[in-house]
Design a protein around this motif. Structure first.
Motif, PDB file in Angstrom:
ATOM      1  N   GLU A 115      11.828 106.658  74.923  1.00  0.00           N
ATOM      2  CA  GLU A 115      10.746 105.703  74.880  1.00  0.00           C
ATOM      3  C   GLU A 115       9.519 106.261  74.173  1.00  0.00           C
ATOM      4  O   GLU A 115       8.741 105.530  73.578  1.00  0.00           O
ATOM      5  N   THR A 116       9.331 107.580  74.261  1.00  0.00           N
ATOM      6  CA  THR A 116       8.135 108.185  73.695  1.00  0.00           C
ATOM      7  C   THR A 116       8.367 108.827  72.340  1.00  0.00           C
ATOM      8  O   THR A 116       7.435 109.054  71.598  1.00  0.00           O
ATOM      9  N   ALA A 117       9.631 109.125  72.030  1.00  0.00           N
ATOM     10  CA  ALA A 117       9.920 109.801  70.759  1.00  0.00           C
ATOM     11  C   ALA A 117       9.837 108.820  69.600  1.00  0.00           C
ATOM     12  O   ALA A 117      10.296 107.690  69.699  1.00  0.00           O
ATOM     13  N   ARG A 118       9.272 109.252  68.495  1.00  0.00           N
ATOM     14  CA  ARG A 118       9.196 108.449  67.285  1.00  0.00           C
ATOM     15  C   ARG A 118      10.063 109.087  66.204  1.00  0.00           C
ATOM     16  O   ARG A 118       9.780 110.193  65.770  1.00  0.00           O
ATOM     17  N   PRO A 119      11.136 108.416  65.787  1.00  0.00           N
ATOM     18  CA  PRO A 119      12.006 109.001  64.766  1.00  0.00           C
ATOM     19  C   PRO A 119      11.230 109.265  63.481  1.00  0.00           C
ATOM     20  O   PRO A 119      10.353 108.501  63.081  1.00  0.00           O
ATOM     21  N   LEU A 120      11.566 110.371  62.820  1.00  0.00           N
ATOM     22  CA  LEU A 120      10.957 110.712  61.540  1.00  0.00           C
ATOM     23  C   LEU A 120      11.689 109.984  60.425  1.00  0.00           C
ATOM     24  O   LEU A 120      12.904 109.840  60.453  1.00  0.00           O
ATOM     25  N   ARG A 121      10.958 109.532  59.445  1.00  0.00           N
ATOM     26  CA  ARG A 121      11.569 108.863  58.296  1.00  0.00           C
ATOM     27  C   ARG A 121      11.270 109.668  57.036  1.00  0.00           C
ATOM     28  O   ARG A 121      10.151 110.115  56.821  1.00  0.00           O
ATOM     29  N   ARG A 122      12.294 109.872  56.247  1.00  0.00           N
ATOM     30  CA  ARG A 122      12.109 110.593  54.995  1.00  0.00           C
ATOM     31  C   ARG A 122      12.173 109.606  53.840  1.00  0.00           C
ATOM     32  O   ARG A 122      13.087 108.797  53.759  1.00  0.00           O
ATOM     33  N   ARG A 123      11.227 109.692  52.928  1.00  0.00           N
ATOM     34  CA  ARG A 123      11.201 108.803  51.769  1.00  0.00           C
ATOM     35  C   ARG A 123      11.607 109.599  50.527  1.00  0.00           C
ATOM     36  O   ARG A 123      10.885 110.485  50.079  1.00  0.00           O
ATOM     37  N   VAL A 124      12.761 109.296  50.015  1.00  0.00           N
ATOM     38  CA  VAL A 124      13.276 109.979  48.826  1.00  0.00           C
ATOM     39  C   VAL A 124      13.610 108.917  47.796  1.00  0.00           C
ATOM     40  O   VAL A 124      14.319 107.953  48.091  1.00  0.00           O
ATOM     41  N   ARG A 125      13.133 109.086  46.584  1.00  0.00           N
ATOM     42  CA  ARG A 125      13.293 108.054  45.572  1.00  0.00           C
ATOM     43  C   ARG A 125      14.584 108.189  44.786  1.00  0.00           C
ATOM     44  O   ARG A 125      15.083 107.223  44.234  1.00  0.00           O
ATOM     45  N   GLN A 126      15.124 109.405  44.669  1.00  0.00           N
ATOM     46  CA  GLN A 126      16.310 109.589  43.854  1.00  0.00           C
ATOM     47  C   GLN A 126      17.554 109.117  44.607  1.00  0.00           C
ATOM     48  O   GLN A 126      17.638 109.246  45.820  1.00  0.00           O
ATOM     49  N   LEU A 178      23.814 116.378  71.568  1.00  0.00           N
ATOM     50  CA  LEU A 178      23.530 114.945  71.658  1.00  0.00           C
ATOM     51  C   LEU A 178      24.742 114.068  71.362  1.00  0.00           C
ATOM     52  O   LEU A 178      24.622 112.839  71.417  1.00  0.00           O
ATOM     53  N   VAL A 179      25.890 114.647  71.068  1.00  0.00           N
ATOM     54  CA  VAL A 179      27.013 113.831  70.597  1.00  0.00           C
ATOM     55  C   VAL A 179      27.472 112.796  71.617  1.00  0.00           C
ATOM     56  O   VAL A 179      28.010 111.762  71.243  1.00  0.00           O
ATOM     57  N   ASP A 180      27.278 113.065  72.892  1.00  0.00           N
ATOM     58  CA  ASP A 180      27.674 112.081  73.899  1.00  0.00           C
ATOM     59  C   ASP A 180      26.488 111.596  74.732  1.00  0.00           C
ATOM     60  O   ASP A 180      26.670 110.979  75.770  1.00  0.00           O
ATOM     61  N   ARG A 181      25.271 111.859  74.250  1.00  0.00           N
ATOM     62  CA  ARG A 181      24.092 111.509  75.030  1.00  0.00           C
ATOM     63  C   ARG A 181      23.150 110.537  74.334  1.00  0.00           C
ATOM     64  O   ARG A 181      22.285 109.950  74.986  1.00  0.00           O
ATOM     65  N   ALA A 182      23.281 110.367  73.024  1.00  0.00           N
ATOM     66  CA  ALA A 182      22.372 109.507  72.280  1.00  0.00           C
ATOM     67  C   ALA A 182      23.168 108.498  71.455  1.00  0.00           C
ATOM     68  O   ALA A 182      24.167 108.856  70.830  1.00  0.00           O
ATOM     69  N   PRO A 183      22.761 107.243  71.436  1.00  0.00           N
ATOM     70  CA  PRO A 183      23.458 106.244  70.625  1.00  0.00           C
ATOM     71  C   PRO A 183      23.169 106.440  69.142  1.00  0.00           C
ATOM     72  O   PRO A 183      22.106 106.933  68.760  1.00  0.00           O
ATOM     73  N   VAL A 184      24.129 106.063  68.321  1.00  0.00           N
ATOM     74  CA  VAL A 184      23.959 106.118  66.871  1.00  0.00           C
ATOM     75  C   VAL A 184      23.401 104.769  66.425  1.00  0.00           C
ATOM     76  O   VAL A 184      24.054 103.730  66.585  1.00  0.00           O
ATOM     77  N   VAL A 185      22.199 104.796  65.865  1.00  0.00           N
ATOM     78  CA  VAL A 185      21.474 103.564  65.529  1.00  0.00           C
ATOM     79  C   VAL A 185      21.330 103.439  64.010  1.00  0.00           C
ATOM     80  O   VAL A 185      20.718 104.311  63.380  1.00  0.00           O
ATOM     81  N   PRO A 186      21.875 102.387  63.406  1.00  0.00           N
ATOM     82  CA  PRO A 186      21.686 102.203  61.960  1.00  0.00           C
ATOM     83  C   PRO A 186      20.207 102.026  61.622  1.00  0.00           C
ATOM     84  O   PRO A 186      19.435 101.468  62.405  1.00  0.00           O
ATOM     85  N   ALA A 187      19.814 102.504  60.459  1.00  0.00           N
ATOM     86  CA  ALA A 187      18.424 102.381  60.027  1.00  0.00           C
ATOM     87  C   ALA A 187      18.070 100.907  59.817  1.00  0.00           C
ATOM     88  O   ALA A 187      18.882 100.127  59.294  1.00  0.00           O
ATOM     89  N   PRO A 215      17.215 108.991  63.011  1.00  0.00           N
ATOM     90  CA  PRO A 215      17.279 110.286  63.698  1.00  0.00           C
ATOM     91  C   PRO A 215      17.352 110.071  65.206  1.00  0.00           C
ATOM     92  O   PRO A 215      16.831 109.076  65.721  1.00  0.00           O
ATOM     93  N   PRO A 216      17.981 110.973  65.928  1.00  0.00           N
ATOM     94  CA  PRO A 216      18.105 110.808  67.379  1.00  0.00           C
ATOM     95  C   PRO A 216      16.781 111.109  68.065  1.00  0.00           C
ATOM     96  O   PRO A 216      15.893 111.736  67.487  1.00  0.00           O
ATOM     97  N   PRO A 217      16.630 110.678  69.320  1.00  0.00           N
ATOM     98  CA  PRO A 217      15.434 111.035  70.076  1.00  0.00           C
ATOM     99  C   PRO A 217      15.388 112.526  70.339  1.00  0.00           C
ATOM    100  O   PRO A 217      16.421 113.191  70.401  1.00  0.00           O
ATOM    101  N   VAL A 218      14.194 113.048  70.469  1.00  0.00           N
ATOM    102  CA  VAL A 218      14.017 114.473  70.757  1.00  0.00           C
ATOM    103  C   VAL A 218      14.212 114.687  72.247  1.00  0.00           C
ATOM    104  O   VAL A 218      13.601 114.017  73.069  1.00  0.00           O
ATOM    105  N   ILE A 219      15.089 115.636  72.570  1.00  0.00           N
ATOM    106  CA  ILE A 219      15.369 115.944  73.973  1.00  0.00           C
ATOM    107  C   ILE A 219      14.994 117.388  74.234  1.00  0.00           C
ATOM    108  O   ILE A 219      15.305 118.280  73.450  1.00  0.00           O
ATOM    109  N   ALA A 220      14.338 117.626  75.343  1.00  0.00           N
ATOM    110  CA  ALA A 220      13.909 118.979  75.679  1.00  0.00           C
ATOM    111  C   ALA A 220      15.110 119.898  75.753  1.00  0.00           C
ATOM    112  O   ALA A 220      16.153 119.561  76.300  1.00  0.00           O
ATOM    113  N   ARG A 221      14.986 121.088  75.181  1.00  0.00           N
ATOM    114  CA  ARG A 221      16.081 122.065  75.151  1.00  0.00           C
ATOM    115  C   ARG A 221      16.634 122.393  76.535  1.00  0.00           C
ATOM    116  O   ARG A 221      17.855 122.506  76.688  1.00  0.00           O
ATOM    117  N   PRO A 222      15.819 122.540  77.606  1.00  0.00           N
ATOM    118  CA  PRO A 222      16.390 122.875  78.912  1.00  0.00           C
ATOM    119  C   PRO A 222      17.411 121.875  79.409  1.00  0.00           C
ATOM    120  O   PRO A 222      18.236 122.194  80.242  1.00  0.00           O
TER     121      PRO A 222
END
Length: 270
Positions: A232-243, A140-149, A205-212
């Motif tokens: 458009e359909t992928a929903r980034p996962l968010r991790r909640r860490v308190r420390q 994904l290094v040249d296929r997905a934009p880097v988006v700040p949270a 997190p980047p969008p999920v792209i099919a392995r093929p």
């Protein structure tokens, strides 16, 4: 390293071949079987690295590539940057289609300062780990934009200078490769920073792209869903860490015996 590519590099080393081994996404330049230079479409070129590090200006580099390298070869840090460039390209060529073609050619002008055996290349790439691991696969290094949270859930995050620089450059448009080129840093180093920033919740997190999609034949490209459609359909996962999180200092990992020669270059690129 991909089996077919490693086998071919070792064969060329055993035969002491001099020339260019090309594949779809890049090339290895060999002199007497050793790798003197490597190119990859998704990594920062050595020309950009040396200019960003102040080793040479663009005119000096063009003159060297035109057949007059004497003014560049003796400059400090050129060897270190050349090694970084080879390892950087090799890491991302692991997963590229191995449609290999070798053609004899004159020795590369960097052969006097950069000499990497296939064994050392395979060892270093293996040490860097699986390109598909972590929140940002290498594909994904040249296929997905880097988006700040959009929302920062942590009160305290410790960043290295390099990570802060990458985060400041993320603008929802540039990919990891684009950020690396703009900063004059290795793509692998920026990928490691983006992975750490994503884990810290500062990069989406980047969008999920099919392995093929990574290895599909061009003739069957229509069978692979586009990145835009998946995004458009992928929903980034968010991790909640308190420390609070302390992100380890980033370097471009290189075998220990090379660290002394590479330290100056890494300080420039970190």
């Amino acid at each position: 390293m991909g089996g077919e590519l490693a086998v071919e590099l070792r064969r060329l080393e055993k035969e002491g071949r001099t020339g260019v081994l090309r594949m779809r996404d890049g090339a290895f330049h060999l002199t007497d079987g050793a790798i003197a230079s490597a190119d990859c479409r998704c990594t920062t070129g050595l020309d950009r690295l040396v200019v960003a590090a102040g080793v040479a200006n663009i005119d000096d580099w063009r003159e060297a590539e035109a057949g007059h390298p004497d003014g560049v070869l003796g400059r400090p840090r050129l060897e270190a940057l050349a090694l970084l460039s080879v390892f950087d390209a090799a890491y991302f060529l692991l997963g590229s289609p191995t449609d290999l073609e070798f053609r004899p050619a004159p020795p590369h002008w960097l052969a006097t300062v950069c000499h990497v055996t296939p064994h050392a290349l395979v060892q270093e790439c293996s040490r860097r780990g699986d390109p598909d691991s972590g929140p940002w696969p290498a594909a994904l290094v040249d296929r997905a934009p880097v988006v700040p949270a959009q929302r920062i859930r942590r009160k305290r995050v410790m960043l290295t200078g390099g990570q802060a620089e990458v985060l400041a450059t993320a603008d929802t448009r540039r990919s990891v490769s684009g950020i690396a080129r703009d900063l004059g840093r290795t793509t692998y180093g920026c990928l490691m920073a983006v992975r750490d920033l994503t884990t810290a919740g500062l990069i989406e997190p980047p969008p999920v792209i099919a392995r093929p999609a990574m290895t599909v034949d061009p003739a069957r490209a229509e069978l692979v869903p586009s990145l835009a459609g998946v995004a458009e359909t992928a929903r980034p996962l968010r991790r909640r860490v308190r420390q609070p999180v302390s992100i380890p200092v980033e370097t471009d990992p290189i075998d220990h015996h090379l660290l002394v020669r590479l330290r100056a270059a890494l300080e420039e690129l970190a």
